[in-house]
Structures are given as C-alpha cells and as structure tokens.
Design a protein around this motif. Sequence first.
Motif, PDB file in Angstrom:
ATOM      1  N   ILE A  35       0.854  -1.185   0.000  1.00 54.70           N
ATOM      2  CA  ILE A  35       0.000   0.000   0.000  1.00 54.70           C
ATOM      3  C   ILE A  35       0.889   1.233   0.000  1.00 54.70           C
ATOM      4  O   ILE A  35       1.789   1.360   0.842  1.00 54.70           O
ATOM      5  N   PHE A  36       0.651   2.140  -0.948  1.00 53.28           N
ATOM      6  CA  PHE A  36       1.397   3.392  -1.043  1.00 53.28           C
ATOM      7  C   PHE A  36       0.921   4.354   0.035  1.00 53.28           C
ATOM      8  O   PHE A  36      -0.285   4.521   0.245  1.00 53.28           O
ATOM      9  N   ILE A  37       1.888   5.013   0.710  1.00 47.95           N
ATOM     10  CA  ILE A  37       1.577   6.013   1.730  1.00 47.95           C
ATOM     11  C   ILE A  37       2.307   7.301   1.366  1.00 47.95           C
ATOM     12  O   ILE A  37       3.545   7.334   1.347  1.00 47.95           O
ATOM     13  N   ALA A  38       1.557   8.358   1.037  1.00 49.66           N
ATOM     14  CA  ALA A  38       2.170   9.662   0.761  1.00 49.66           C
ATOM     15  C   ALA A  38       2.829  10.171   2.036  1.00 49.66           C
ATOM     16  O   ALA A  38       2.389   9.860   3.146  1.00 49.66           O
ATOM     17  N   GLY A  39       3.882  10.960   1.899  1.00 48.93           N
ATOM     18  CA  GLY A  39       4.608  11.478   3.055  1.00 48.93           C
ATOM     19  C   GLY A  39       3.734  12.208   4.049  1.00 48.93           C
ATOM     20  O   GLY A  39       3.927  12.094   5.258  1.00 48.93           O
ATOM     21  N   SER A  40       2.739  12.922   3.562  1.00 49.69           N
ATOM     22  CA  SER A  40       1.842  13.674   4.449  1.00 49.69           C
ATOM     23  C   SER A  40       0.835  12.781   5.163  1.00 49.69           C
ATOM     24  O   SER A  40       0.105  13.239   6.036  1.00 49.69           O
ATOM     25  N   ARG A  41       0.815  11.484   4.810  1.00 45.75           N
ATOM     26  CA  ARG A  41      -0.162  10.556   5.401  1.00 45.75           C
ATOM     27  C   ARG A  41       0.495   9.447   6.227  1.00 45.75           C
ATOM     28  O   ARG A  41      -0.157   8.477   6.571  1.00 45.75           O
ATOM     29  N   LYS A  42       1.768   9.603   6.549  1.00 43.67           N
ATOM     30  CA  LYS A  42       2.467   8.534   7.274  1.00 43.67           C
ATOM     31  C   LYS A  42       2.427   8.685   8.786  1.00 43.67           C
ATOM     32  O   LYS A  42       2.921   7.815   9.502  1.00 43.67           O
ATOM     33  N   ALA A  43       1.847   9.794   9.281  1.00 41.69           N
ATOM     34  CA  ALA A  43       1.843  10.094  10.715  1.00 41.69           C
ATOM     35  C   ALA A  43       3.301  10.159  11.167  1.00 41.69           C
ATOM     36  O   ALA A  43       4.111  10.779  10.499  1.00 41.69           O
ATOM     37  N   LYS A  57      -7.823   4.680  -1.453  1.00 45.96           N
ATOM     38  CA  LYS A  57      -7.938   4.598  -2.914  1.00 45.96           C
ATOM     39  C   LYS A  57      -7.576   3.193  -3.374  1.00 45.96           C
ATOM     40  O   LYS A  57      -6.575   2.631  -2.932  1.00 45.96           O
ATOM     41  N   ILE A  58      -8.393   2.664  -4.246  1.00 48.32           N
ATOM     42  CA  ILE A  58      -8.122   1.373  -4.872  1.00 48.32           C
ATOM     43  C   ILE A  58      -8.148   1.606  -6.375  1.00 48.32           C
ATOM     44  O   ILE A  58      -9.034   2.280  -6.880  1.00 48.32           O
ATOM     45  N   GLY A  59      -7.191   1.048  -7.074  1.00 48.49           N
ATOM     46  CA  GLY A  59      -7.125   1.241  -8.526  1.00 48.49           C
ATOM     47  C   GLY A  59      -5.837   1.934  -8.892  1.00 48.49           C
ATOM     48  O   GLY A  59      -5.028   2.286  -8.043  1.00 48.49           O
ATOM     49  N   GLY A  60      -5.635   2.144 -10.170  1.00 45.08           N
ATOM     50  CA  GLY A  60      -4.369   2.712 -10.603  1.00 45.08           C
ATOM     51  C   GLY A  60      -3.266   1.692 -10.407  1.00 45.08           C
ATOM     52  O   GLY A  60      -3.482   0.484 -10.496  1.00 45.08           O
ATOM     53  N   ARG A  61      -2.074   2.157 -10.088  1.00 47.22           N
ATOM     54  CA  ARG A  61      -0.933   1.248  -9.922  1.00 47.22           C
ATOM     55  C   ARG A  61      -1.030   0.402  -8.658  1.00 47.22           C
ATOM     56  O   ARG A  61      -0.596  -0.734  -8.624  1.00 47.22           O
ATOM     57  N   ARG A  62      -1.537   0.987  -7.570  1.00 51.61           N
ATOM     58  CA  ARG A  62      -1.654   0.255  -6.295  1.00 51.61           C
ATOM     59  C   ARG A  62      -2.608   0.967  -5.355  1.00 51.61           C
ATOM     60  O   ARG A  62      -2.978   2.102  -5.593  1.00 51.61           O
ATOM     61  N   ARG A  63      -2.971   0.284  -4.292  1.00 53.57           N
ATOM     62  CA  ARG A  63      -3.826   0.901  -3.271  1.00 53.57           C
ATOM     63  C   ARG A  63      -3.058   2.028  -2.581  1.00 53.57           C
ATOM     64  O   ARG A  63      -1.830   1.984  -2.493  1.00 53.57           O
ATOM     65  N   GLU A  64      -3.799   3.009  -2.080  1.00 52.46           N
ATOM     66  CA  GLU A  64      -3.202   4.090  -1.303  1.00 52.46           C
ATOM     67  C   GLU A  64      -3.875   4.134   0.059  1.00 52.46           C
ATOM     68  O   GLU A  64      -5.050   3.796   0.185  1.00 52.46           O
ATOM     69  N   GLY A  65      -3.114   4.553   1.072  1.00 52.42           N
ATOM     70  CA  GLY A  65      -3.669   4.586   2.408  1.00 52.42           C
ATOM     71  C   GLY A  65      -3.127   5.695   3.275  1.00 52.42           C
ATOM     72  O   GLY A  65      -2.251   6.458   2.871  1.00 52.42           O
ATOM     73  N   VAL A  66      -3.667   5.760   4.487  1.00 56.15           N
ATOM     74  CA  VAL A  66      -3.285   6.724   5.515  1.00 56.15           C
ATOM     75  C   VAL A  66      -2.940   5.911   6.772  1.00 56.15           C
ATOM     76  O   VAL A  66      -3.737   5.070   7.199  1.00 56.15           O
ATOM     77  N   VAL A  67      -1.777   6.165   7.351  1.00 52.73           N
ATOM     78  CA  VAL A  67      -1.428   5.513   8.612  1.00 52.73           C
ATOM     79  C   VAL A  67      -2.305   6.107   9.699  1.00 52.73           C
ATOM     80  O   VAL A  67      -2.285   7.315   9.933  1.00 52.73           O
ATOM     81  N   GLU A  68      -3.093   5.263  10.355  1.00 49.98           N
ATOM     82  CA  GLU A  68      -3.980   5.719  11.431  1.00 49.98           C
ATOM     83  C   GLU A  68      -3.394   5.456  12.804  1.00 49.98           C
ATOM     84  O   GLU A  68      -3.626   6.225  13.732  1.00 49.98           O
ATOM     85  N   LYS A  69      -2.627   4.365  12.952  1.00 49.40           N
ATOM     86  CA  LYS A  69      -2.058   4.016  14.249  1.00 49.40           C
ATOM     87  C   LYS A  69      -0.706   3.354  14.041  1.00 49.40           C
ATOM     88  O   LYS A  69      -0.508   2.604  13.097  1.00 49.40           O
ATOM     89  N   ILE A  70       0.194   3.628  14.978  1.00 52.59           N
ATOM     90  CA  ILE A  70       1.441   2.888  15.069  1.00 52.59           C
ATOM     91  C   ILE A  70       1.235   1.923  16.217  1.00 52.59           C
ATOM     92  O   ILE A  70       0.915   2.327  17.332  1.00 52.59           O
ATOM     93  N   LEU A  71       1.330   0.628  15.919  1.00 54.43           N
ATOM     94  CA  LEU A  71       1.019  -0.395  16.930  1.00 54.43           C
ATOM     95  C   LEU A  71       2.251  -0.836  17.703  1.00 54.43           C
ATOM     96  O   LEU A  71       3.355  -0.610  17.332  1.00 54.43           O
TER      97      LEU A  71
END
Length: 71
Positions: A35-43, A57-71
């Motif tokens: 999953i791709f994580i943009a720099g502004s979404r890595k927490a 986001k799903i589609g394109g080259r790969r899924r995109e996400g937002v880091v919500e928690k560091i476990l």
Amino acid sequence: MIEVLEAVNLGKVTGIYSDMDGFGFVKPSDGSEDIFIAGSRKAEAETGDTVEVRIIKIGGRRREGVVEKIL
C-alpha cells in the motif's frame, strides 16, 4: 479535494511500514499487495513500525492509504 479523500474508508490493513525518502509503503501482514503512503499521510511512522492503515484509494498502480495508528 483532500478533505473528501481523507474521509474515504475502503477498509483497514495492518502491516510493516517502509520509508522511502518522502513517501512510503506498507507490506500487509496478510500478504496482499503493498500500500502506497504519501509522506503527508504517514503520521510518525518509521521503517519497521507495525501500523494500521486506512485504505483511501483502490485502482491505478496500487492501493493508497493513511497511517492511522502505530502499533
């Protein structure tokens, strides 16, 4: 546009974060595609951290996400 994108929730995934100088990827623990994580979404995540990611986001080259928690 960003506010709308941030509100999207296409599921959550847990995995290991890898930083790539301005952006990153999460390798899901279930073995699915990275999953791709943009720099502004890595927490505060750093390489090697186990994180929970919300898919925005799903589609394109790969899924995109937002880091919500560091476990």
